[in-house]
Design an enzyme around this catalytic site. Structure first.
Site, mmCIF file in Angstrom:
data_model
loop_
_atom_site.group_PDB
_atom_site.id
_atom_site.type_symbol
_atom_site.label_atom_id
_atom_site.label_comp_id
_atom_site.label_asym_id
_atom_site.label_seq_id
_atom_site.Cartn_x
_atom_site.Cartn_y
_atom_site.Cartn_z
ATOM 1 N N ALA A 246 -2.693 4.044 2.947
ATOM 2 C CA ALA A 246 -3.616 4.122 1.802
ATOM 3 C C ALA A 246 -4.788 3.152 1.905
ATOM 4 C CB ALA A 246 -2.858 3.844 0.502
ATOM 5 N N SER B 35 0.848 -1.202 0.000
ATOM 6 C CA SER B 35 0.000 0.000 0.000
ATOM 7 C C SER B 35 0.879 1.245 0.000
ATOM 8 C CB SER B 35 -0.867 0.020 1.257
ATOM 9 O OG SER B 35 -0.070 0.326 2.387
ATOM 10 N N ASP B 36 0.356 2.348 -0.540
ATOM 11 C CA ASP B 36 0.999 3.624 -0.246
ATOM 12 C C ASP B 36 0.764 3.850 1.246
ATOM 13 O OD1 ASP B 36 2.255 6.043 -0.232
ATOM 14 O OD2 ASP B 36 1.163 6.887 -1.938
ATOM 15 N N TRP B 37 1.501 4.801 1.808
ATOM 16 C CA TRP B 37 1.478 4.955 3.271
ATOM 17 C C TRP B 37 0.088 5.380 3.755
ATOM 18 C CZ3 TRP B 37 5.311 2.662 1.644
ATOM 19 C CH2 TRP B 37 6.458 2.393 2.382
#
Ligand code: BGC
Length: 765
Positions: free
Chosen positions: A232, A228-230
């Site tokens: 996200a 995941s993006d941070w």
């Protein structure tokens, strides 16, 4: 490796496996040294290492690293080898700092010129973006460091980035937005993929199994982990089911408990959990921290960054041969950016540079004569009458001036889009005032995205330095004084006005819905289709020498383009190849589609190569042709489909300067299985190559009124016949009523389909 993974899996409890699928903290993955799963650290890039450490007070600070030119800048090099070399240097810095995974490159498409994060992305063109990304990934990964391509996918704005939905057609999704990722997976074997914050067509990307698993893993063969993006992830369990392996950063165990609960309820199987753990281990075990790696040579890396910057700066205007500047004469250097340059953008990619060049020192050195410096604007990018008159006086006194202007850091940063495409008013006012007082003015711009330039007709020369990294000073000076011949080309279009851009009316969307109304017409595809004038076209950039394109020909699927340096000094040219199909906008369906017609871009980039040519030298560049270049994404097929027809291949030095053209005929690859149906048009049937023409003709005759059939007989059965031309868009079901009953039409259709089927079977024998 696989047997080691199986052995580790056999030792871990399900709870441990689940916890491995989320971060330990902000930058580290979870680890179990007792099972041989070591601690590894990830760090942001992509244009330099952004390692974060904590001081005694527990506050994060950045470890010093080399700040290379940003992706937007590197793309102007159109040089995949250069990007690869920069990747190697960054990979070495990762090794020296015991980093295993670099969070980059960013390969989202530049849909709108005002997206705050455009400086981190390569281009508006998917092919160029993918090729640049591949070069970079290969370079970093050759040093034993994994890369993570981001942000998958359709992450083209910062406004409401955690909630917005990119509402995009399947065709644009695959042809434009996914293509760079596909190239990164297939050509460079990228080890990790970071999914984006946004939703696509209403659903979070993290929950779209058809993208994260079916496409990425099954179709493209991606073998690493999806992360995941941070912060996200919206729903960890749904993301798990879709195939997202890692959540970052740590959720303190909260999400792990949710996954465990789902496992206990039988919603997630142990096979799924094992598969995710295996995906993670494959990357972790293959990229152990390089303990004891040699420290890198800071000076060598600085020089490499300077060399890279030289290849990326774009000469946009040079009238009256004002550049290169002659040395040994007075010169005014104006603008605070000359002393405190913009070298990079803001946000998670911000690097703590080892050092930053003061451009004035390099200019003074090249000029070999005193320079007169004036600020022109203050640290807040505002000006006063005094600052302007100091600048004007300096320019008058010296008789020539270089003005440094551009976008302040606050304009280009993660998390924020701009609402315009303007430079600060003080910068525009300064350029206007100095150019009114002095004819020999060179503007040097520093920005990672296009701007409007109301003063463009008043200045004879413009060099775009983009965001050149920490060593841009020497590069700028060497280009201005001609030690280096500029060779960058724009990787994005500069529209005349902000309002001209393709996304203007749909950016950043209504609430959380952003309609990608321009569809596949992103960047130059849009301006070309609409035949609009632009300020500077995609692919454009000048040199101190001149190139002539002398020949193009196609031999056995290879296009050969010859280019000659007809000037009097050595230089580099980016040879560009585009494909187009010359179709009237309203007749685009006349190309033998199976069931639907497709509109096509006027021209699309399908090849490029940067060549060095001595004065008078000529070289031939070869570009292999691929089916994909002639394909469209067919939503019914759920795949790319090569469309047969006549195509043009164009070669030249920019998307709007393509002196060479040759035609080629392309065979259609596959056709959709054909079945005549009552909602097909006459055209669909007549132009469908997989319906035998005699069957199509007799079927059409059977559904037309006798009067029309007689007319057909009189004029001949062809698509030029006015009867068929008029009927082109009519739908078969409209034949029902006066002449045919619904049952009769169905019978005719069934009979024709049976005929087609019989023919297909016979042909297959
Ligand atoms: C950014 C990513 C970055 C991550 C970690 C996020 O806000 O979108 O690109 O890698 O933070 O810093």
């Amino acid at each position: 490796m696989e047997s080691k993974i199986i052995s580790i899996l056999s030792k871990m409890t399900v709870e441990e496996k689940i916890s491995l699928c989320s971060g330990r903290d902000l930058w580290n993955l979870e680890y179990f040294e007792e099972y041989g799963v070591p601690k590894i650290q990830m760090c942001d890039g992509p244009h330099g290492l952004r390692k974060r450490l904590k001081n005694e007070k527990g506050e994060y600070y950045g470890v010093k690293a080399t700040c290379f030119p940003s992706a937007a800048t590197m793309a102007n090099s159109w040089d995949t080898e250069l990007v690869r070399r920069v990747g190697e240097y960054i990979g070495d810095e990762c090794r020296a700092e015991q980093i295993s995974i670099l969070l980059g490159p960013g390969i989202n498409i530049k849909r709108a010129p005002n997206c705050g994060r455009n400086f981190e992305y390569y281009s508006e063109d998917p092919y160029l973006s993918g090729k640049m990304a591949s070069g970079f990934i290969r370079g970093v990964q050759s040093r034993g460091i994994a890369t993570c391509a981001k942000h998958f996918c359709v992450n083209n704005q910062e406004t409401r980035r955690f909630t917005t939905s990119a509402n995009v057609s399947e065709r644009a999704l695959h042809e434009i937005y996914l293509t760079p990722f596909e190239i990164a997976v297939k050509e460079a074997n990228v080890q990790a993929i970071m999914h984006s914050y946004n939703r696509v067509n209403g659903k979070y990307v993290s929950e779209r199994g058809e993208l994260v698993t079916d496409l990425l893993r099954k179709k493209w063969g991606f073998n690493g982990y999806v992360m995941s993006d941070w912060w996200a992830m919206s729903d960890r369990v749904a993301a798990y089911k879709a195939g997202v392996d890692v959540e970052m950063p740590s959720s303190g165990g909260v999400r792990d408990r949710e996954v465990l609960e789902a496992y206990k309820k039988g919603e997630i199987s142990i096979e799924q959990i094992d598969a995710s753990v295996a995906n993670i281990l494959r990357v972790v075990l293959g990229h152990l921290p390089s303990e004891g790696a040699a420290p890198y040579d800071v000076e060598e890396h600085h020089l490499a960054a300077a060399k890279a910057a030289e290849e990326c700066m774009v000469l946009l205007k040079n009238e009256g041969g004002i550049l290169p500047l002659a040395s040994g004469k007075p010169l005014a250097v104006i603008g605070r950016f000359a002393k405190c340059p913009r070298i990079q953008g803001g946000g998670s990619s911000h690097v703590e540079p080892n050092k930053v060049d003061d451009i004035t020192e390099f200019i003074a050195n090249e000029n070999k004569y005193d320079i007169t410096y004036a600020d022109g604007y203050d640290e807040n990018h505002e000006t006063t009458d005094t600052l302007i008159s100091e600048a004007v006086n300096a320019a008058r006194k010296c008789g020539r001036a270089v003005i440094f202007a551009g976008m302040p850091g606050s304009y280009e940063t993660e998390g924020r889009d701009r609402r315009h495409m303007k430079l600060p008013p003080a910068h525009n006012a300064l350029i206007e005032a100095v150019s009114a007082a002095c004819d020999k003015v060179v503007v040097v711009l520093m920005a990672g995205s296009p701007n409007e330039m109301p003063w463009i007709h008043k200045v004879p020369a413009l060099l775009h330095a983009y965001l050149g990294g920490q060593a841009l000073g020497g590069a700028v000076a060497r280009i201005l004084f001609g030690k280096v011949n500029p060779c960058g080309k724009l990787a994005e279009t500069y529209p005349l006005r902000f309002e001209d851009n393709p996304a203007y009316i749909n950016f950043p969307g209504n609430g959380d819905n952003c309609l990608y109304g321009e569809d596949i017409y992103v960047g130059y595809r849009y301006y070309d289709k609409r035949k609009m004038d632009v300020l500077f076209p995609f692919g454009y950039g000048l040199s101190y020498t001149k190139f002539e394109y002398t020949s193009i020909n196609v031999q056995e699927n290879t296009v050969k383009v010859t280019v000659k340096n007809v000037g009097d000094r050595a230089g580099k040219e980016v040879v560009q190849l585009y494909v187009g199909c010359d179709r009237h906008p309203y007749t685009y369906t006349f190309v033998g589609m199976s069931a639907h017609g497709y509109d096509r871009a006027e021209r699309s980039l399908i090849g490029f190569e940067k060549v060095h040519l001595e004065a008078g030298e000529e070289k031939t560049v070869e570009f292999p042709l691929q089916d994909r270049f002639f394909s469209v994404y067919d939503e019914d097929l759920g795949d790319f489909k090569k469309i047969g027809g006549d195509y043009e291949l164009y070669a030249g030095g920019s998307s709007r300067d393509l002196p060479l053209c040759t035609k080629i005929a392309v065979e259609e690859s596959t056709s959709l299985p054909v079945c005549i149906a009552k909602n097909m048009t006459f055209e669909d049937i007549l132009l469908n190559k997989s319906i035998p023409s005699d069957i199509a003709e007799s079927f059409i005759r059977s559904v037309l009124a006798p009067k029309l059939v007689a007319k057909l007989d009189e004029l001949g059965f062809s698509f030029d016949n006015p009867v068929l031309r008029r009927k082109r868009d009519s739908v078969l079901r409209q034949s029902v009523g006066s002449r045919l009953t619904p049952g009769q039409l169905d019978e005719l259709i069934d009979a024709a389909n049976a005929e087609i089927e019989k023919r297909v079977q016979n042909d297959g024998k």
